[in-house]
Design a protein around this motif. Structure first.
Motif, PDB file in Angstrom:
ATOM      1  N   ARG A 139      18.934  14.178 -10.246  1.00  0.00           N
ATOM      2  CA  ARG A 139      18.712  15.074  -9.112  1.00  0.00           C
ATOM      3  C   ARG A 139      19.992  15.341  -8.327  1.00  0.00           C
ATOM      4  O   ARG A 139      20.123  16.367  -7.681  1.00  0.00           O
ATOM      5  CB  ARG A 139      17.661  14.484  -8.169  1.00  0.00           C
ATOM      6  N   GLY A 199      23.320  17.260   1.054  1.00  0.00           N
ATOM      7  CA  GLY A 199      22.442  16.206   0.540  1.00  0.00           C
ATOM      8  C   GLY A 199      23.014  14.804   0.622  1.00  0.00           C
ATOM      9  O   GLY A 199      22.401  13.857   0.167  1.00  0.00           O
ATOM     10  N   GLU A 206      20.757  12.444   2.675  1.00  0.00           N
ATOM     11  CA  GLU A 206      19.537  12.108   1.933  1.00  0.00           C
ATOM     12  C   GLU A 206      19.852  11.106   0.828  1.00  0.00           C
ATOM     13  O   GLU A 206      19.076  10.198   0.554  1.00  0.00           O
ATOM     14  CB  GLU A 206      18.899  13.366   1.324  1.00  0.00           C
ATOM     15  N   GLU A 230      18.431   7.242   0.318  1.00  0.00           N
ATOM     16  CA  GLU A 230      17.736   6.822  -0.912  1.00  0.00           C
ATOM     17  C   GLU A 230      18.379   5.584  -1.535  1.00  0.00           C
ATOM     18  O   GLU A 230      17.668   4.683  -1.985  1.00  0.00           O
ATOM     19  CB  GLU A 230      17.754   7.988  -1.914  1.00  0.00           C
ATOM     20  N   ASP A 250      19.023  -0.116   3.290  1.00  0.00           N
ATOM     21  CA  ASP A 250      19.192  -1.398   3.984  1.00  0.00           C
ATOM     22  C   ASP A 250      20.512  -1.443   4.748  1.00  0.00           C
ATOM     23  O   ASP A 250      20.574  -1.941   5.880  1.00  0.00           O
ATOM     24  CB  ASP A 250      19.096  -2.563   2.989  1.00  0.00           C
ATOM     25  N   ARG A 269      20.341   0.623   7.848  1.00  0.00           N
ATOM     26  CA  ARG A 269      19.602  -0.086   8.907  1.00  0.00           C
ATOM     27  C   ARG A 269      20.475  -1.156   9.554  1.00  0.00           C
ATOM     28  O   ARG A 269      20.443  -1.363  10.766  1.00  0.00           O
ATOM     29  CB  ARG A 269      18.352  -0.741   8.309  1.00  0.00           C
ATOM     30  N   ARG A 270      21.260  -1.832   8.732  1.00  0.00           N
ATOM     31  CA  ARG A 270      22.162  -2.858   9.283  1.00  0.00           C
ATOM     32  C   ARG A 270      23.193  -2.221  10.217  1.00  0.00           C
ATOM     33  O   ARG A 270      23.514  -2.775  11.271  1.00  0.00           O
ATOM     34  CB  ARG A 270      22.891  -3.581   8.145  1.00  0.00           C
ATOM     35  N   GLU A 299      22.803   0.500  11.875  1.00  0.00           N
ATOM     36  CA  GLU A 299      22.086   0.925  13.085  1.00  0.00           C
ATOM     37  C   GLU A 299      21.871  -0.238  14.043  1.00  0.00           C
ATOM     38  O   GLU A 299      21.961  -0.090  15.253  1.00  0.00           O
ATOM     39  CB  GLU A 299      20.736   1.503  12.663  1.00  0.00           C
ATOM     40  N   ASN A 300      21.579  -1.418  13.485  1.00  0.00           N
ATOM     41  CA  ASN A 300      21.305  -2.590  14.323  1.00  0.00           C
ATOM     42  C   ASN A 300      22.535  -3.480  14.528  1.00  0.00           C
ATOM     43  O   ASN A 300      22.414  -4.586  15.031  1.00  0.00           O
ATOM     44  CB  ASN A 300      20.196  -3.438  13.698  1.00  0.00           C
ATOM     45  N   ARG A 349      13.185   6.108  18.340  1.00  0.00           N
ATOM     46  CA  ARG A 349      13.991   4.922  18.027  1.00  0.00           C
ATOM     47  C   ARG A 349      14.630   4.315  19.272  1.00  0.00           C
ATOM     48  O   ARG A 349      14.932   3.128  19.298  1.00  0.00           O
ATOM     49  CB  ARG A 349      15.127   5.304  17.071  1.00  0.00           C
ATOM     50  N   GLU A 353      10.304  14.079 -11.248  1.00  0.00           N
ATOM     51  CA  GLU A 353      10.985  13.990  -9.961  1.00  0.00           C
ATOM     52  C   GLU A 353      12.061  15.063  -9.921  1.00  0.00           C
ATOM     53  O   GLU A 353      12.835  15.194 -10.868  1.00  0.00           O
ATOM     54  CB  GLU A 353      11.611  12.589  -9.827  1.00  0.00           C
ATOM     55  N   THR A 360      14.365  18.101  -7.137  1.00  0.00           N
ATOM     56  CA  THR A 360      14.808  18.444  -5.781  1.00  0.00           C
ATOM     57  C   THR A 360      14.446  19.891  -5.471  1.00  0.00           C
ATOM     58  O   THR A 360      14.724  20.775  -6.269  1.00  0.00           O
ATOM     59  CB  THR A 360      16.329  18.247  -5.649  1.00  0.00           C
ATOM     60  N   VAL A 378      18.129  22.394   3.296  1.00  0.00           N
ATOM     61  CA  VAL A 378      17.977  20.937   3.201  1.00  0.00           C
ATOM     62  C   VAL A 378      17.350  20.554   1.853  1.00  0.00           C
ATOM     63  O   VAL A 378      16.319  21.108   1.474  1.00  0.00           O
ATOM     64  CB  VAL A 378      17.079  20.421   4.339  1.00  0.00           C
ATOM     65  N   PRO A 379      17.959  19.608   1.142  1.00  0.00           N
ATOM     66  CA  PRO A 379      17.324  19.165  -0.109  1.00  0.00           C
ATOM     67  C   PRO A 379      16.122  18.270   0.170  1.00  0.00           C
ATOM     68  O   PRO A 379      16.170  17.416   1.048  1.00  0.00           O
ATOM     69  CB  PRO A 379      18.438  18.395  -0.820  1.00  0.00           C
ATOM     70  N   ARG A 385      13.455  15.674  -1.749  1.00  0.00           N
ATOM     71  CA  ARG A 385      13.127  14.946  -2.981  1.00  0.00           C
ATOM     72  C   ARG A 385      11.611  15.060  -3.204  1.00  0.00           C
ATOM     73  O   ARG A 385      10.825  14.635  -2.366  1.00  0.00           O
ATOM     74  CB  ARG A 385      13.533  13.488  -2.806  1.00  0.00           C
ATOM     75  N   ARG A 389      13.544  -8.895  -4.017  1.00  0.00           N
ATOM     76  CA  ARG A 389      14.979  -8.966  -3.724  1.00  0.00           C
ATOM     77  C   ARG A 389      15.178  -8.958  -2.217  1.00  0.00           C
ATOM     78  O   ARG A 389      14.366  -8.404  -1.478  1.00  0.00           O
ATOM     79  CB  ARG A 389      15.728  -7.814  -4.371  1.00  0.00           C
ATOM     80  N   SER A 404      16.627  -7.931   1.265  1.00  0.00           N
ATOM     81  CA  SER A 404      17.064  -6.659   1.827  1.00  0.00           C
ATOM     82  C   SER A 404      17.010  -6.748   3.358  1.00  0.00           C
ATOM     83  O   SER A 404      16.777  -7.822   3.911  1.00  0.00           O
ATOM     84  CB  SER A 404      16.164  -5.538   1.320  1.00  0.00           C
ATOM     85  N   TYR A 405      17.230  -5.627   3.988  1.00  0.00           N
ATOM     86  CA  TYR A 405      17.173  -5.572   5.444  1.00  0.00           C
ATOM     87  C   TYR A 405      16.308  -4.388   5.837  1.00  0.00           C
ATOM     88  O   TYR A 405      16.535  -3.273   5.388  1.00  0.00           O
ATOM     89  CB  TYR A 405      18.588  -5.420   6.013  1.00  0.00           C
ATOM     90  N   PRO A 414      14.018   0.446  14.786  1.00  0.00           N
ATOM     91  CA  PRO A 414      15.054  -0.595  14.641  1.00  0.00           C
ATOM     92  C   PRO A 414      14.647  -1.957  15.208  1.00  0.00           C
ATOM     93  O   PRO A 414      15.165  -2.967  14.764  1.00  0.00           O
ATOM     94  CB  PRO A 414      16.245  -0.030  15.412  1.00  0.00           C
ATOM     95  N   TYR A 430      13.463  -4.272  12.498  1.00  0.00           N
ATOM     96  CA  TYR A 430      14.350  -4.595  11.371  1.00  0.00           C
ATOM     97  C   TYR A 430      14.679  -6.094  11.363  1.00  0.00           C
ATOM     98  O   TYR A 430      14.950  -6.682  12.399  1.00  0.00           O
ATOM     99  CB  TYR A 430      15.655  -3.803  11.450  1.00  0.00           C
ATOM    100  N   GLU A 473      15.742  -9.535   8.218  1.00  0.00           N
ATOM    101  CA  GLU A 473      15.980  -9.903   6.819  1.00  0.00           C
ATOM    102  C   GLU A 473      14.615  -9.989   6.132  1.00  0.00           C
ATOM    103  O   GLU A 473      13.733 -10.712   6.599  1.00  0.00           O
ATOM    104  CB  GLU A 473      16.705 -11.243   6.722  1.00  0.00           C
TER     105      GLU A 473
END
Lengths: 247, 234
Positions: free
Chosen positions: A205, A225, A228, A232, A236, A239-240, A242-243, B57, B95, B97, B133-134, B136, B211, B213-214, B224, B227, B229
């Motif tokens: 894509r 894009g 976006e 995708e 994570d 977000r890190r 941002e915080n 937010r 899938e 665009t 704007v693309p 998905r 796995r 992640s955050y 936020p 958010y 761990e």
């Protein structure tokens, strides 16, 4: 040699294999060899003209090719500089750096940079003044900035080459004729480390040619894009950022 | 009655971006019904009585009214209450665009007007901003959730949900119907040791298919303040 990571989806790697085959075919074409010889000649001519310069690298595809070309020409001992954005650096850039430095012995230096220490004033493009201060300091210390930007990247870059040429007082961009296809073909035939970002193509894509390795969550360069794509593949890390949690 | 259920949502049109978590969907619907969302029609009718700001937010979650009474069971993991419902499970058939485009040809339009009637139109921002704007888009025949909770109440809340995902107003993610099926096994958190939803990070080697992640593991997932761990399915 693509550096794989757990962010790659199975369909990404499948598409990447097809890309690799295309790159190897492209590397056999006459046009590629012609443009490669021409680019090497341009770099050689610049390096043998007793200029005062340093090579800026970001460990993206163009930087790796540029660093490899300059290293293989073996003219003098040029300085390679990587400006690290500590707050939102792409986590795989240092892996590419390590892979390259383990193979090739170059005169290498890093300038670390953090938004926390940034000047309060910002330019319109979202970059803090401090960024340009670093570039200015490097220019005073090491001379002109040899960069891997290409003419075929965008209309803006094309205008840059048309307006200022390959070489100016502050910079030198040897990839006037080298195209994005040539870059990927060069990486393949020389088995150079390829940043994982270029294979994060959403199962076809996203265009591989438009992906970048710049630091994440930036204000600048979030069009076409890019925002976006970051959401995708790096949710994570966004977000890190941002915080304000380190990763 | 609290039982284990499998909820299948059959889709009618392609879905934009990705399907939401079930607890997020139910909380969104519940907050609309009790008037916590400003865009809700019911809330707009009673403007004199209750008109809270729309949650963004920048608003700390501690300052807003809680909306956590969902008809789903909860489990406390590492001190955090998470709802017992799995992440959406779906198979992507295709899938691609698509582009959401909006453009005003101001130069050409201006030529149609008399010179003294021409006005400036801001197209860099605001309602007339030009967009390309693309989006998905995924072709998904159905989305499946496993949950432990009250089916009747969940069904009541889902009655108002007509579409999933983003850009629902322009036709993406329309729902055909909902199917509920009772299950003997509880697959809401773990299925044969495999993680089925995001949970707070715990160092447990028995959990497979996860796995680090955050992000958030409880709704609203985009805020936020939530958010942390986490372990997410992979």
């Amino acid at each position: 040699m693509l550096i794989t990571c757990d962010r790659h989806k199975p369909e990404d790697l499948k598409h990447w294999q097809a890309y690799e085959t295309c790159d190897l075919y492209h590397a056999e074409s006459k046009g590629f060899k012609y443009r490669l010889d021409k680019t090497l000649w341009i770099i050689k001519e610049y390096m043998t003209s007793n200029r005062f310069y340093y090579v800026g690298v970001s460990w993206g595809k163009d930087s790796v090719v540029l660093a490899h070309m300059i290293h293989t020409l073996k003219i003098g001992n040029p300085l390679f500089v990587y400006i690290r954005m500590l707050d939102n650096e792409n986590p795989y850039s240092v892996i590419v750096r390590n892979a390259f430095l383990s193979e090739y012995d170059i005169n290498y230096k890093e300038e670390s940079y953090s938004y926390k220490n940034a000047s309060a004033s910002w330019f319109k493009n979202g970059k803090p003044v401090r960024w340009y201060q670093i570039l200015n300091e490097l220019k005073l210390k090491h001379g002109a900035h040899v960069t891997g930007i290409r003419k075929d990247e965008s209309a803006k870059r094309k205008m840059r080459f048309v307006g200022h040429g390959r070489e100016s007082m502050n910079s030198f961009a040897p990839f006037e004729f080298f195209t994005v296809k040539d870059i990927f073909a060069y990486l393949q035939i020389n088995d150079l480390p390829i940043h994982p970002n270029y294979a994060m193509i959403g199962g076809g894509r996203y265009e591989r040619d438009r992906l970048r390795v710049a630091s994440l969550g930036n204000k600048e360069g979030d069009g076409i894009g890019r925002a976006e794509w970051e959401k995708e593949y790096y949710p994570d890390i966004l977000r890190r950022i941002e915080n304000h949690v380190s990763y | 009655m609290l039982k284990n259920w499998r909820l299948t949502i059959n889709m009618l049109t392609p879905l934009a971006v990705k399907p939401p978590a079930l607890d997020a969907l139910l909380m969104w619907e519940l907050s609309n019904r009790i008037g916590l969302n400003r865009s809700d029609e019911l809330n707009l009718k009673n403007t004199g009585e209750f008109m809270p700001e729309k949650l963004t937010r920048n608003t700390p979650l501690s300052q807003v009214k809680k909306c956590e009474h969902l008809p789903l069971c909860k489990k406390t993991i590492a001190g955090i209450d998470v709802f017992r419902c799995s992440d959406p499970i779906y198979r992507v058939e295709h899938e691609y665009t698509e582009r959401q485009a909006k453009r005003f040809e101001c130069d050409k339009m201006a030529l149609m007007l008399r010179e003294d009637e021409r006005k400036s139109l801001l197209i860099a921002s605001g309602p007339y901003k030009m967009r390309f704007v693309p989006i998905r888009v995924m072709l998904i025949p159905k989305v499946v959730y496993f949950f432990r909770g009250d089916k009747v109440e969940v069904r009541k809340l889902l009655k108002g949900v007509f579409a999933l995902g983003k850009h629902r107003n322009i036709g993406y993610g329309y729902i055909k119907d909902f199917e509920f099926e009772e299950m003997q096994e509880d697959y809401s958190m773990l299925a044969d040791g495999c993680l089925m939803r995001s949970i707070p990070f715990v160092n447990d080697p028995a959990i497979k298919g996860a796995r680090r992640s955050y992000g958030a593991c409880k709704p609203p997932y985009w805020h936020p303040d939530n958010y942390m761990e986490i372990l997410e399915p992979c």
